[in-house]
Design a protein around this motif. Sequence first.
Motif, PDB file in Angstrom:
ATOM      1  N   PRO A 180       0.799  -1.225   0.000  1.00 16.83           N
ATOM      2  CA  PRO A 180       0.000   0.000   0.000  1.00 16.83           C
ATOM      3  C   PRO A 180       0.828   1.269   0.000  1.00 16.83           C
ATOM      4  CG  PRO A 180      -0.863  -1.579   1.601  1.00 16.83           C
ATOM      5  CD  PRO A 180       0.449  -2.122   1.124  1.00 16.83           C
ATOM      6  N   ASP A 181       2.047   1.236   0.564  1.00 18.25           N
ATOM      7  CA  ASP A 181       2.843   2.457   0.649  1.00 18.25           C
ATOM      8  C   ASP A 181       3.609   2.742  -0.631  1.00 18.25           C
ATOM      9  OD1 ASP A 181       4.489   0.301   0.953  1.00 18.25           O
ATOM     10  OD2 ASP A 181       5.747   1.189   2.517  1.00 18.25           O
ATOM     11  N   LEU A 182       3.446   1.897  -1.651  1.00 15.70           N
ATOM     12  CA  LEU A 182       4.069   2.144  -2.945  1.00 15.70           C
ATOM     13  C   LEU A 182       2.992   2.383  -3.981  1.00 15.70           C
ATOM     14  CD1 LEU A 182       6.943  -0.531  -3.134  1.00 15.70           C
ATOM     15  CD2 LEU A 182       7.159   1.925  -2.727  1.00 15.70           C
ATOM     16  N   ASP A 183       3.240   3.357  -4.846  1.00 16.33           N
ATOM     17  CA  ASP A 183       2.280   3.673  -5.892  1.00 16.33           C
ATOM     18  C   ASP A 183       2.512   2.757  -7.089  1.00 16.33           C
ATOM     19  OD1 ASP A 183       0.103   5.242  -6.006  1.00 16.33           O
ATOM     20  OD2 ASP A 183       1.084   7.026  -6.803  1.00 16.33           O
ATOM     21  N   LEU A 184       2.573   1.461  -6.853  1.00 13.89           N
ATOM     22  CA  LEU A 184       2.837   0.480  -7.900  1.00 13.89           C
ATOM     23  C   LEU A 184       1.812  -0.628  -7.820  1.00 13.89           C
ATOM     24  CD1 LEU A 184       6.704   0.046  -7.477  1.00 13.89           C
ATOM     25  CD2 LEU A 184       5.542   1.508  -9.123  1.00 13.89           C
TER      26      LEU A 184
END
Length: 382
Positions: free
Chosen positions: A350-354
């Motif tokens: 969730p903490d990565l925009d991937l």
Amino acid sequence: MSKHGPEDPLVQLRREARELGIPESPSPEETGVELDSADDIIARLRSRHGPILEPPAAEPDSPVVDIDTGLLRRRRRVGLAFASGLVAAAVVGLLVVQPWSEQAAVADEPAVLDFEYAAAANIAFSPGRDSAATLLELSAAASRQTSGVGSGPIQHVVTDNWFAELTADEEKSSAGQVIPTFRETWLQPDGSLTVLEHDGKPLSADGRTDADVERPSGVSSEMLPAGTVDPSASSDLPLEAGPLREALFARSGCESGPPSPATAACIVQAVIDLHSANVVPSEVSAAIWQVMAAEPDLRLLGDVTDRLGREGVGIAIVPPDSPQFRNVLIISPVTGALLGTETVLIAEQPDLDLEAPAIFSFTAYVTTELVGPSSLPSASSE
């Protein structure tokens, strides 16, 4: 028991699956498989290693030294720390991010590569194949190399990379942004290191580029002092399998042990580390691939065309302490040399925009050669 005699367990499983009408390459959704959530992964990491560290913020473009490789990089806002040393090495020294661009000519984000036994869309769960025989073939290819890599006391390494840029905000701990970076390093006999970096070329829609990059004006230049990097780190390695395996564990900071996913991941980490600034002799590459052939948890992804359009072979491992990533070495079947490395995000965070599967980082080795002092960049490039 097979009526055709002994056969590989994976081949037998696939044959029985076909007889039952199970698709050859089902998706996780089709089979009811649920991949670990990011929360599950983080909880497991914390139980093994304690809290995931939050690194201090750095000023834009402030120079920092890679704690895993000793290489200088430029931190462009906030870094991301992981429990796995291998993933940390990829973040600190290498690159980043995600594919699936709909543009016809130029991609905003790098595409996941298609491997012979692991298509881009299936790379999160494609098992690949046993890698031992192929690694021995790659070792033999390296052993056959008779031409050198130039002459001179200075080790010159040129790489084309995609770095992760992560920013912190109140709503999300980080967001990804693609940063193409072309890097040159000159490692001198006293262990001092000169590093030049500048923006690389955009990738094509299939995630590839070429190595024809002219050094522009305004290149960032840094000099690390004598003793920063061991100039004999690769050339002094033992060539016998047992001592070499122990030396690779020591290089990656791992404890020795029988073959396992953890030992395989540690050896891959050591390989990445060795190639970051050192020119690795072909006989050393041959010995390393032999050691890796004895690690049954390394998987063969098969033939691939690398980021620079060269033919390679993919060897992969999912580190047990970072199962959200699949780390890949791409090796030349002709020369046995390392062509590049890929770190693929295979589970959502969730903490990565991937959106997995996605490229978290990659490095393509453009040049690895020995050169003389005349090749050092002039002070005017600073």
